[in-house]
Design a protein around this motif. Structure first.
Motif, PDB file in Angstrom:
ATOM      1  N   HIS A 151      40.895  45.717  42.749  1.00 21.28           N
ATOM      2  CA  HIS A 151      40.074  45.309  43.918  1.00 21.28           C
ATOM      3  C   HIS A 151      39.984  46.707  44.842  1.00 21.28           C
ATOM      4  N   GLU A 162      48.567  37.874  46.390  1.00 17.23           N
ATOM      5  CA  GLU A 162      47.933  38.278  45.132  1.00 17.23           C
ATOM      6  C   GLU A 162      47.890  39.644  45.279  1.00 17.23           C
ATOM      7  N   TYR A 163      47.606  40.038  46.498  1.00 16.18           N
ATOM      8  CA  TYR A 163      47.573  41.561  46.757  1.00 16.18           C
ATOM      9  C   TYR A 163      48.859  42.312  46.602  1.00 16.18           C
ATOM     10  N   TRP A 170      46.628  42.238  39.632  1.00 18.28           N
ATOM     11  CA  TRP A 170      45.890  42.766  40.824  1.00 18.28           C
ATOM     12  C   TRP A 170      46.112  44.352  41.038  1.00 18.28           C
ATOM     13  N   ASP A 175      36.924  37.860  39.873  1.00 17.55           N
ATOM     14  CA  ASP A 175      37.148  36.801  40.899  1.00 17.55           C
ATOM     15  C   ASP A 175      36.125  35.544  41.236  1.00 17.55           C
TER      16      ASP A 175
END
Length: 518
Positions: free
Chosen positions: A436, A276-277, A287, A405
């Motif tokens: 994030h 996901e990063y 993301w 999240d």
């Protein structure tokens, strides 16, 4: 007749590590609830005894040297529900295991500080540049143990996929050692690609070491994955192994993200090693995450951060640290402008380094402070600093996620909007997905990129790290990235906060009250 392999796989699924841990904790919670209930109903005098105990504990908490928000979060259940609150605090609020961890960790930290001296000529140069900023550097060295460096180039990555491409290129160049320390590692495109390089490099004789947090990888890696890596010649340590025992010790996690290559190149930021990063799949929409790459003298601090943690987990130290120091010919080409301080924050030293660095940036800002954070769960000191800066005419802007999240954490984050926006702090939600990134940038001069969130867990319970930069090339890149991100974000107005329904506001207020215990 069932195939034996099918039955074996089924049993593994039923009795996997996660299920066992959940069952173990559930049994403990059930036991404590029954104990509280029994004490509350079977013994007439127990109620009065626990009331007295609750008052004693409340007096102890009020006089303790902890964050006021923590005090309130514990005192309410202790005084309102004495039996439950008192026993809960005695079991989980004042763990003695922290003292043992502290003594062990401090032993290795003190050795680390001896190998991280501050060059006087660098601080003298910084004083000439900006005496106010020199105070920040002095604080970080005095209470964090990490010096300020020159002769370091910095590269900023506005997305995880940008970092990933460069990271692969740098890993291929490794000749001596590769150190990786991450909160989350997950099998998939990102980690599998990295792992193939690591296996090949290990076969070539490169010293490969990996640290991952056991709780962070509870759902992403197989049990005892460290032994799997060791089969490939990759040394691996697991931080704070998660056990089906509910204790305060489990709160202390290794949330750092560090990659060091040959002592001359390091990566730091918010990006874990999971798909996901790098937007390999849309877990929570797009993301958005960030990182920095350092090349030059400042990498030595990240090397020592990793080795200190490795020594702690291994309960030993190398005979000769010099083999990990950067070679002069490797760092000589990197003469980037400005100053850099890689630093770490530990929950075991009673010094909130991460929060104080952020507070210093806010308090010393002259024109603006731009902040990105996935969680905005702040204490009174941080809230007052942000509001005072906004009241003083400083342009304070914060970007948080629009897609959560964790719903309850996002609800608490939104509970802080109204007070901040009311006094001039501008808040935006990143509408494409989840942000994030953890970054601060101020006045086109100072920036921080790292793993440190604006929440209680990150600021007080986790091991964290970040890169502080003053007048490096990356500072402008952090600012430009913030402004571009703001263009695809929705501003939260005071009117928006007033439109929130009464029941939702009450729920958020309740969650906010107990935010320090989450």
């Amino acid at each position: 007749m069932f195939n034996i392999n099918i039955i074996s796989k089924l049993l593994k699924r039923i009795f996997n590590r996660t299920v066992v841990c959940v069952i173990g904790i559930a049994i403990q919670v059930t036991y404590f609830i029954m104990l509280f209930w029994t004490l509350g109903t079977a013994f007439t005098y127990s109620y009065y005894l626990f009331n007295i105990l609750g008052i004693i504990l409340a007096i102890y908490i009020v006089n303790s040297d902890v964050n006021p928000s923590y005090k309130i979060a514990w005192m309410i259940p202790i005084l309102v529900v004495p039996i439950f609150g008192s026993m809960f605090f005695l079991f989980f609020g004042n763990s003695h295991s922290g003292d043992r961890l502290r003594r062990r960790m401090n032993r290795f930290n003190e050795e680390s500080k001896l190998l991280l001296p501050q060059k006087v000529e660098i601080t003298e140069q910084l004083v000439k540049e900006n005496c106010v900023v020199e105070k920040q550097a002095n604080y970080l060295y005095t209470y964090g143990g990490y010096p300020v460096y020159g002769n370091t180039s910095t590269t900023y990555f506005p997305l995880g996929e940008d970092k990933f491409r460069t990271m692969l290129d740098e890993l291929e160049k490794a000749e001596r050692f590769i150190f990786l320390e991450y909160f989350i590692i997950e099998e998939g495109e990102m980690w599998d690609t990295i792992l193939e390089i690591l296996k090949r490099k290990a076969a070539e004789g490169v010293d490969i070491r990996v640290i991952y947090d056991d709780f962070g990888c509870l759902f992403t890696l197989p049990y005892k994955y460290n032994t799997e890596l060791e089969k490939y010649g990759i040394k691996c340590k697991v931080f704070n192994k998660f056990k089906p025992i509910w204790s305060a010790k489990m709160n202390n996690r290794d949330h750092r993200k560090i990659l060091v290559i040959d002592g001359h190149t390091a990566f730091n930021g918010g990006i874990n090693l999971a798909d996901e990063y790098i937007n390999a799949y849309p877990k929570h929409g797009h993301w958005k995450d960030t990182a920095v790459m350092l090349k030059g003298e400042a990498v030595w601090s990240f090397t020592m951060m990793f080795l200190t943690m490795w020594n702690y987990l291994n309960n030993s130290k190398p005979d000769n640290y010099s083999i990990y120091m950067p070679r002069e010919e490797d760092i000589a080409p990197y003469k980037g402008k400005g100053f850099v301080i890689p630093y770490t924050d530990s929950p075991l030293d009673d010094e909130p380094v991460g929060e104080n660095v952020y507070l210093n940036i806010i308090n010393e800002a002259k024109r603006y402070v731009y902040i990105t954070t996935p969680y905005l769960i702040i204490d009174n000191e941080m809230s007052r600093a942000l509001i005072l800066a906004a009241k003083s005419g400083i342009d304070v802007r914060i970007i948080t996620p629009h897609i959560a999240d964790k719903w309850f954490v996002h609800a608490v984050t939104r509970a802080y909007y109204k007070q901040l926006v009311k006094y001039g702090v501008k808040i935006y939600e990143y509408t494409p997905g989840f942000i994030h990134a953890k970054s601060f940038v101020s006045d086109d001069k100072t920036a921080v990129v790292g793993s440190i969130n604006l929440d209680f867990r990150s600021l007080y319970l986790h091991f964290e790290c970040a890169t502080w930069m003053y007048e490096t090339d990356s500072v402008a890149d952090v600012r430009e990235d913030f402004l571009k991100t703001m263009e695809v974000s929705q501003e939260i107005t005071y009117e928006d906060c007033l439109k929130v329904g009464i029941f939702r506001r009450m729920a958020r207020a309740l969650l906010r009250l107990f935010a320090p215990m989450m």
